[in-house]
Scaffold this active site. Structure first.
Site, mmCIF file in Angstrom:
data_model
loop_
_atom_site.group_PDB
_atom_site.id
_atom_site.type_symbol
_atom_site.label_atom_id
_atom_site.label_comp_id
_atom_site.label_asym_id
_atom_site.label_seq_id
_atom_site.Cartn_x
_atom_site.Cartn_y
_atom_site.Cartn_z
ATOM 1 C CE LYS A 57 -1.415 1.693 4.120
ATOM 2 N NZ LYS A 57 -2.009 3.039 4.397
ATOM 3 C CG ASN A 58 2.480 2.659 3.542
ATOM 4 O OD1 ASN A 58 1.454 3.168 3.546
ATOM 5 N ND2 ASN A 58 2.949 2.152 4.812
ATOM 6 C CB CYS A 72 -4.361 6.183 11.340
ATOM 7 S SG CYS A 72 -5.235 4.786 10.577
ATOM 8 N NE ARG A 113 -0.245 10.322 10.466
ATOM 9 C CZ ARG A 113 -0.624 9.371 9.991
ATOM 10 N NH1 ARG A 113 -0.059 8.502 9.339
ATOM 11 N NH2 ARG A 113 -2.100 8.985 9.645
ATOM 12 C CG ASP A 156 3.373 1.381 9.927
ATOM 13 O OD1 ASP A 156 2.771 2.266 10.788
ATOM 14 O OD2 ASP A 156 3.299 1.643 8.859
ATOM 15 N NE ARG A 171 -6.702 4.458 5.756
ATOM 16 C CZ ARG A 171 -5.601 4.728 6.825
ATOM 17 N NH1 ARG A 171 -5.447 4.389 8.119
ATOM 18 N NH2 ARG A 171 -4.717 5.264 6.055
#
Length: 428
Positions: free
Chosen positions: A22-23, A116, A121, A305, A397
Site C-alpha cells: 500500500k505504502n 489514522c 503528523r 507500524d 485501509r
C-alpha cells in the site's frame, strides 16, 4: 459498520503470497500524474486507501481501472490541480499529490489531510521542501495553495527523515531545472520503489535507500508499466500472527531484507525464522520469550507500524518486556482494548511495560486505527473464545480482505456486514 468475528485458539498453518505494498502503491499512483498518457501498475492491492486515491485521480480528470491487482491509469485528460476536500480528509496519503500536481500544472490546491488518529503528523516538511524548490505557499483556513511558474533544483536538508516529505520532494524535483539533493532523506523500501518507478519513466534519481538522494531534473517523463514491491507490514502481520498462535506458515512473494529488524525481534522472542529468496518460513511451537526493550525508529530500525502487533506477542510472552514508541505520540490506543482481552500492559509516557500472561480471552473490541485494528485481529486469533473486532473499515485501509487471508491459513474468522433495513413505513 462491518465486524470481524474470530474463534481463537487455532494455530495458523499453510502457504500464502503477500499482496503489493500500500505504502509503495499510493505515491506511485500519485507520481503517475507527472506524465500525460497511460501508466499500468501491477500488484496493486484492493484497499480503501487505493480506492480513495483512484477517486481523487478521477476527480482530477484521469481515467482509472483497477482489475484484479492491476491499475490502468490514463492521465491524458487530467485538467485540475484542485484535490477535493471530502476525499482528502479520508486519507493522509493524498498529500502525495502535492509534488506531482505542482510540477505538472504549476499549482496545487489541497486541504489538511485525514487518516489514522495516531498522533500529530505535520506537513511542514512537505511545504518547506516545495518552497525550497521555488513554490509559493498560501494558507487560508485549512486550505493550502502552492504555486510555482518554474521549479529549480536545490539542496534540501530534512530535520526529520519523513517518508512523505522525501517522496513529495522527489516527485516535484524530477521536472525541476537543475540538481536537487535531499539530505537526511528517509530510507524506506517504498522510497526505493518510487525511485525505480520514476526512473522507469525517464527520471534521473540515485541514492534512494541512503540518507542522501540526488535528482537531476529532466524536461519530461514517459508512461511505463511497473510492478509494486510486496507489503512488508502485511508480511510482518502474518509473521506475528503465526508466532502468536504457535503456528507454522510459509510466506511467498516477500522481501526478507525489508523485514530484517522484525526477524531479529522475533528470533529474540524464540520464534524460528528462515528466509530463502522471496520465501519466509515461520515456526513457533512454544510460548514466546519476553524482550527486555524494543524501540521504534525510522527504517531500517524497528518500524512503528509493527509496534502494536508485536505488543500482542509480548503480551503472551514469558516475562516482562518494554516497548518504546518514538515516532507517534498517539500510538498506544490499542492498549486499552488488549487489556479487555486480559493483557497486562501499563503505559508510562511513550513506553509500554508489558507483563506477559499465559493466555488472552475473547472480547468485543474496537479498531482505533489501521495497525491497532490488525493487532486486535491477531490477539483474537491467539485468544481463547470469541473475539469481535468492530470498526473494520480502519483495517480495510491496509489489508485486502484480511479475513480471506487468515482463513486461507486455517483461522476461524468471518466478516459480518449490517443488513440494510429497507422496510417501508406506510400510513393508512
Amino acid at each position: 459498520m462491518d465486524k470481524l468475528v474470530i474463534e481463537g485458539g487455532k494455530p495458523l498453518s499453510g502457504t500464502i503470497a503477500i499482496q503489493g505494498a500500500k505504502n509503495a502503491a499510493l505515491p506511485i499512483l500519485a507520481a503517475s500524474m507527472l506524465v500525460s498518457g497511460t501508466v499500468t501498475i501491477d500488484h496493486v492491492p484492493k484497499l480503501l486507501d487505493i480506492d480513495v486515491m483512484l477517486s481523487i485521480l478521477k476527480d482530477l480528470g484521469c481515467k482509472a481501472e483497477h482489475t484484479l491487482d492491476t491499475v490502468v491509469l490514463d492521465t491524458t485528460s487530467a485538467h485540475s490541480p484542485h484535490v477535493p476536500e471530502t476525499l482528502m480528509r479520508q486519507m493522509r496519503s493524498s498529500i502525495f499529490l502535492m509534488g506531482p500536481l505542482l510540477a505538472r500544472f504549476g499549482e496545487v490546491h489541497i486541504y489538511q489531510p485525514g487518516g489514522c488518529a495516531i498522533g500529530e503528523r505535520k506537513i511542514d516538511l512537505h511545504l518547506t521542501g516545495l518552497q525550497a524548490l521555488g513554490a509559493t505557499i498560501t494558507e487560508s483556513g485549512n486550505r493550502i495553495i502552492c504555486q510555482a511558474d518554474k521549479l529549480y533544483g536545490t539542496d534540501i536538508h530534512l530535520s526529520f527523515p519523513s517518508v512523505g516529505a522525501t517522496e513529495n520532494i522527489m516527485m516535484a524535483a524530477v521536472l525541476a531545472e537543475g540538481r536537487t539533493t535531499i539530505n537526511n532523506a528517509a530510507r524506506e523500501p517504498e522510497i526505493q520503489d518510487l525511485q525505480r518507478f520514476l526512473n522507469a519513466m525517464g527520471a534521473r534519481i540515485i541514492g534512494a535507500g541512503t540518507d542522501t538522494i540526488t535528482i537531476e531534473g529532466v524536461e519530461s517523463l514517459s508512461p511505463c508499466r511497473y510492478q509494486v514491491i510486496p507489503d512488508r507490514i502485511v508480511t510482518g502481520t502474518l509473521m506475528v500472527a503465526a508466532a502468536a498462535t504457535k503456528g507454522q506458515v510459509v510466506l511467498q512473494n516477500t522481501n526478507p531484507s525489508h523485514v530484517s529488524s522484525l526477524i531479529h525481534v522475533l528470533r529474540r522472542a524464540g520464534v524460528q525464522i528462515t528466509a530463502d529468496g522471496d520465501i519466509i518460513k515461520v515456526n513457533a511451537a512454544s510460548r514466546p520469550k519476553a524482550i527486555e526493550r524494543i524501540v521504534t525508529n525510522p527504517y531500517p530500525a524497528f518500524p512503528t507500524d509493527m509496534q502494536s502487533l508485536v505488543m500482542v506477542l509480548l503480551a503472551l510472552a514469558d516475562g516482562v518486556s518494554i516497548m518504546k514508541e518514538t515516532i507517534f505520540e498517539g500510538r498506544f490506543k490499542h492498549v486499552g482494548e488488549l487489556s479487555r482481552m486480559g493483557a497486562d500492559i501499563r503505559v508510562d509516557m511513550n513506553a509500554a511495560i508489558i507483563r506477559g500472561v499465559p493466555r488472552l480471552y475473547g472480547a468485543t473490541v474496537e479498531a482505533t486505527d489501521l495497525r491497532a485494528g490488525a493487532a486486535l485481529v491477531v490477539a483474537g486469533l491467539a485468544a481463547q473464545g470469541r473475539t469481535v473486532v468492530e470498526q473494520v473499515h480502519h483495517i480495510d485501509r491496509g489489508y485486502d480482505r484480511i479475513e480471506n487471508m487468515l482463513s486461507h491459513l486455517g483461522s476461524r474468522i468471518s466478516r459480518l456486514s449490517p443488513v440494510p433495513d429497507d422496510r417501508a413505513v406506510t400510513n393508512g
